[in-house]
Design a protein around this motif. Sequence first.
Motif, PDB file in Angstrom:
ATOM      1  N   GLU A  71       0.828  -1.207   0.000  1.00  0.00           N
ATOM      2  CA  GLU A  71       0.000   0.000   0.000  1.00  0.00           C
ATOM      3  C   GLU A  71       0.863   1.258   0.000  1.00  0.00           C
ATOM      4  O   GLU A  71       0.529   2.260  -0.647  1.00  0.00           O
ATOM      5  CB  GLU A  71      -0.917   0.010   1.226  1.00  0.00           C
ATOM      6  CG  GLU A  71      -2.046  -1.004   1.197  1.00  0.00           C
ATOM      7  CD  GLU A  71      -1.625  -2.397   1.628  1.00  0.00           C
ATOM      8  OE1 GLU A  71      -2.466  -3.302   1.587  1.00  0.00           O
ATOM      9  OE2 GLU A  71      -0.438  -2.573   2.017  1.00  0.00           O
ATOM     10  N   VAL A  72       1.966   1.229   0.720  1.00  0.00           N
ATOM     11  CA  VAL A  72       2.812   2.424   0.866  1.00  0.00           C
ATOM     12  C   VAL A  72       3.640   2.677  -0.387  1.00  0.00           C
ATOM     13  O   VAL A  72       3.830   3.824  -0.791  1.00  0.00           O
ATOM     14  CB  VAL A  72       3.731   2.267   2.093  1.00  0.00           C
ATOM     15  CG1 VAL A  72       4.738   3.405   2.173  1.00  0.00           C
ATOM     16  CG2 VAL A  72       2.895   2.229   3.366  1.00  0.00           C
ATOM     17  N   PHE A  73       4.118   1.604  -1.048  1.00  0.00           N
ATOM     18  CA  PHE A  73       5.048   1.771  -2.164  1.00  0.00           C
ATOM     19  C   PHE A  73       4.511   1.265  -3.502  1.00  0.00           C
ATOM     20  O   PHE A  73       5.277   0.991  -4.419  1.00  0.00           O
ATOM     21  CB  PHE A  73       6.373   1.076  -1.836  1.00  0.00           C
ATOM     22  CG  PHE A  73       7.193   1.804  -0.809  1.00  0.00           C
ATOM     23  CD1 PHE A  73       7.852   2.980  -1.136  1.00  0.00           C
ATOM     24  CD2 PHE A  73       7.286   1.325   0.488  1.00  0.00           C
ATOM     25  CE1 PHE A  73       8.595   3.667  -0.201  1.00  0.00           C
ATOM     26  CE2 PHE A  73       8.030   2.001   1.441  1.00  0.00           C
ATOM     27  CZ  PHE A  73       8.692   3.174   1.102  1.00  0.00           C
ATOM     28  N   ILE A  74       3.187   1.129  -3.645  1.00  0.00           N
ATOM     29  CA  ILE A  74       2.554   0.747  -4.913  1.00  0.00           C
ATOM     30  C   ILE A  74       3.058  -0.617  -5.375  1.00  0.00           C
ATOM     31  O   ILE A  74       3.675  -0.775  -6.435  1.00  0.00           O
ATOM     32  CB  ILE A  74       2.758   1.818  -6.005  1.00  0.00           C
ATOM     33  CG1 ILE A  74       2.341   3.206  -5.488  1.00  0.00           C
ATOM     34  CG2 ILE A  74       1.979   1.490  -7.266  1.00  0.00           C
ATOM     35  CD1 ILE A  74       2.439   4.316  -6.516  1.00  0.00           C
ATOM     36  N   GLY A  75       2.797  -1.631  -4.563  1.00  0.00           N
ATOM     37  CA  GLY A  75       3.307  -2.955  -4.856  1.00  0.00           C
ATOM     38  C   GLY A  75       2.332  -3.914  -5.494  1.00  0.00           C
ATOM     39  O   GLY A  75       2.753  -4.908  -6.102  1.00  0.00           O
ATOM     40  N   TYR A  76       1.031  -3.651  -5.362  1.00  0.00           N
ATOM     41  CA  TYR A  76       0.062  -4.608  -5.895  1.00  0.00           C
ATOM     42  C   TYR A  76       0.021  -4.546  -7.419  1.00  0.00           C
ATOM     43  O   TYR A  76       0.133  -3.472  -8.022  1.00  0.00           O
ATOM     44  CB  TYR A  76      -1.332  -4.335  -5.343  1.00  0.00           C
ATOM     45  CG  TYR A  76      -1.475  -4.628  -3.875  1.00  0.00           C
ATOM     46  CD1 TYR A  76      -1.214  -5.893  -3.369  1.00  0.00           C
ATOM     47  CD2 TYR A  76      -1.876  -3.632  -2.979  1.00  0.00           C
ATOM     48  CE1 TYR A  76      -1.345  -6.168  -2.019  1.00  0.00           C
ATOM     49  CE2 TYR A  76      -2.017  -3.896  -1.626  1.00  0.00           C
ATOM     50  CZ  TYR A  76      -1.742  -5.161  -1.153  1.00  0.00           C
ATOM     51  OH  TYR A  76      -1.870  -5.432   0.184  1.00  0.00           O
ATOM     52  N   ARG A  77      -0.192  -5.700  -8.031  1.00  0.00           N
ATOM     53  CA  ARG A  77      -0.309  -5.767  -9.486  1.00  0.00           C
ATOM     54  C   ARG A  77      -1.477  -4.911  -9.970  1.00  0.00           C
ATOM     55  O   ARG A  77      -1.421  -4.325 -11.051  1.00  0.00           O
ATOM     56  CB  ARG A  77      -0.493  -7.229  -9.914  1.00  0.00           C
ATOM     57  CG  ARG A  77      -0.397  -7.464 -11.403  1.00  0.00           C
ATOM     58  CD  ARG A  77      -0.599  -8.928 -11.755  1.00  0.00           C
ATOM     59  NE  ARG A  77       0.484  -9.764 -11.246  1.00  0.00           N
ATOM     60  CZ  ARG A  77       0.334 -10.662 -10.271  1.00  0.00           C
ATOM     61  NH1 ARG A  77      -0.844 -10.843  -9.700  1.00  0.00           N
ATOM     62  NH2 ARG A  77       1.357 -11.393  -9.878  1.00  0.00           N
ATOM     63  N   ARG A  78      -2.521  -4.836  -9.176  1.00  0.00           N
ATOM     64  CA  ARG A  78      -3.703  -4.075  -9.608  1.00  0.00           C
ATOM     65  C   ARG A  78      -3.393  -2.583  -9.761  1.00  0.00           C
ATOM     66  O   ARG A  78      -4.053  -1.892 -10.528  1.00  0.00           O
ATOM     67  CB  ARG A  78      -4.849  -4.280  -8.627  1.00  0.00           C
ATOM     68  CG  ARG A  78      -4.593  -3.775  -7.212  1.00  0.00           C
ATOM     69  CD  ARG A  78      -5.841  -3.931  -6.364  1.00  0.00           C
ATOM     70  NE  ARG A  78      -5.699  -3.450  -5.009  1.00  0.00           N
ATOM     71  CZ  ARG A  78      -5.449  -4.226  -3.956  1.00  0.00           C
ATOM     72  NH1 ARG A  78      -5.306  -5.526  -4.126  1.00  0.00           N
ATOM     73  NH2 ARG A  78      -5.347  -3.707  -2.751  1.00  0.00           N
TER      74      ARG A  78
END
Length: 647
Positions: A369-376
């Motif tokens: 959430e903090v570093f834009i990690g999700y594939r979505r």
Amino acid sequence: MCGLAGLFDLRGDRPVDRGLVRAMTDALTHRGPDDSGYLIEPGVGLGHRRLSIIDLAGGHQPIFNEDDSVAVVFNGEIYNFQDLMSELTALGHRFKTRSDTETIVHAWEEWGEACVERLRGMFAFALYDRARGCVFLARDRLGIKPLYYSCLPDGRVIFGSELKALLVHPDLDRTLDPRAVEDFFALGYVPDPRSIYRAAAKLPPGHTLLLRRGDAHPVPRCYWTPCFEGDVDGPLDALGDELMARMSEAVRLRMIADVPLGAFLSGGVDSSAVVAMMSTLQDEPVNTCNISFGEKAFDEAPYARAMADRYHTRHHSRTVDPNDFDLVADLPRVYDEPFADSSALPTYRVCEEARRHVKVALSGDGGDEVFIGYRRYRWHHYEERVRRRLPQALRGPLFGLAGRLYPKMDWAPRPLRAKATLQALARNSADGYFHSVSLMPNDLRERLYSPAMKRNLQGYRTPQLFAEHLADAPSDHHLAQIQYLDMKTYLPGDILTKVDRASMAHSLEVRVPLLDHPFVEWAGRVSPALKLQGREGKFLFKKALETHVPHDILYRDKMGFGVPVGQWFRGPLRNRIEGLADNPALAESGLFERSAVQAMVRAHLSGARDYTQPLWALVMFAGFLENVHQIESKKPQETMCREPSFT
């Protein structure tokens, strides 16, 4: 980590039932098996269950100020308590313990409601001030620790760390909230501030609630909200060094404990980063814990072992039977509310394993959430490029038609499963992102719900919640907006709820350094372009970690923390799924169309469609009805209504 419960009389100082407060508190014994304490007097009752972590001898709660006019019951940890103690002592306050809890009562004396702004940590607490005739409820900024409350019709307010504490009270209305039901089947959890019951609520993250005698309608107040300004850019090396320094500080603060401490080590980027930092901050080997379900598609154990070997940790790895589905019946009682994240199963098991070796464990939750990690996030970024280039008037009909015509191919390789992307592109930004994260799409929920359920929703659908949060987001950047949205919904409602309940079921405290609020605030200022570059999420985070974590761990595809639920449904749990349409609890609820449930079951079992998530949600909801709702509802009423009990 602890559990708290209590009540406060807004109308005066009526007598408080000591046995009731004790029963509410005892419902939370799993959160604090080491000790209990109570404050009972006219108009107020506070109860506490303690899991002793700091100042084992002197941290009994409630804890009072110098003249016993202020008392607090507290769940969590204040990591800057030593600095606060020094500051408050210099201001004339006298401490009787070395417990972090005592800093709260003195901070209240000194700064009043603004005291929460001085606290660095995870917390939920109830503070009673005799002189002011009030109770002050507070929850930490990110929602790591939970707090439920309900304003009863007789003017009393009850509160507790989990819903099960409130359910002990005989006057709590057990009427289901139709919007919460809709949110659950849309998302797999009930987002703050709702609870599954209309009469109960969660205090949202970053909020306080002041209860004063004579105030009939207390309203939560927001003292912090996540912000993603994205105004910091610069050389990667310099930013990476600052990131590592800030993360090291966040980890160091969370290593303060008077009991055995360790870390979860899944083999992913975030947990590996935390273990790497811990290993540089202490001479003794770090205790690390990992579990595997023996299924290659879900097994990260080799990566965890590689990190453990690199840092010579004291590694505890356990392989769980891939058919370990006995927990399915127990999860509803652990979570109180319906909860459909199937990774709750391995989370429960890893907490169980960790508690055999330590009493406190650090985790890597929050990094995505903090570093834009999700594939979505990456897919949303691509979709927003298209949305900016094509107006909705053209994009809606064009991609809407393409999405309807393109076949649903759950069985195909990912590049061929374009239906969801086409459907998302036909929608606006809020609806498109909702479509990408929803447990079941709008049309499927429409078919699932009974006419009575639809009437009681009065037009409400969960995408409205997403639109409201995006409208409030303090940024114009599309990636920053969905980070904000996830921190208001998915992070506290799913991720942190999952970890809190699973860990507390085993009396294990879990600390999350990547959600240290100064660290989150700094990361929020980093440009989104440094977090997502091309196909690489968490870009800056990974670059900063390259000398600490093996390349194969940093840059491999994200695996997730899952279990083979879909296989279970076609194998050992097939009988349970085949009987879902005729489940008595689901039928008696009056919420669902039996034919729609039957159709989903047939399609999934035949292999025509993959309905793993919707069916898992139905299984979890049935479990909630059977093991929580029906049992509790029989206390104030003898029979269940065949129509949805919304009014």
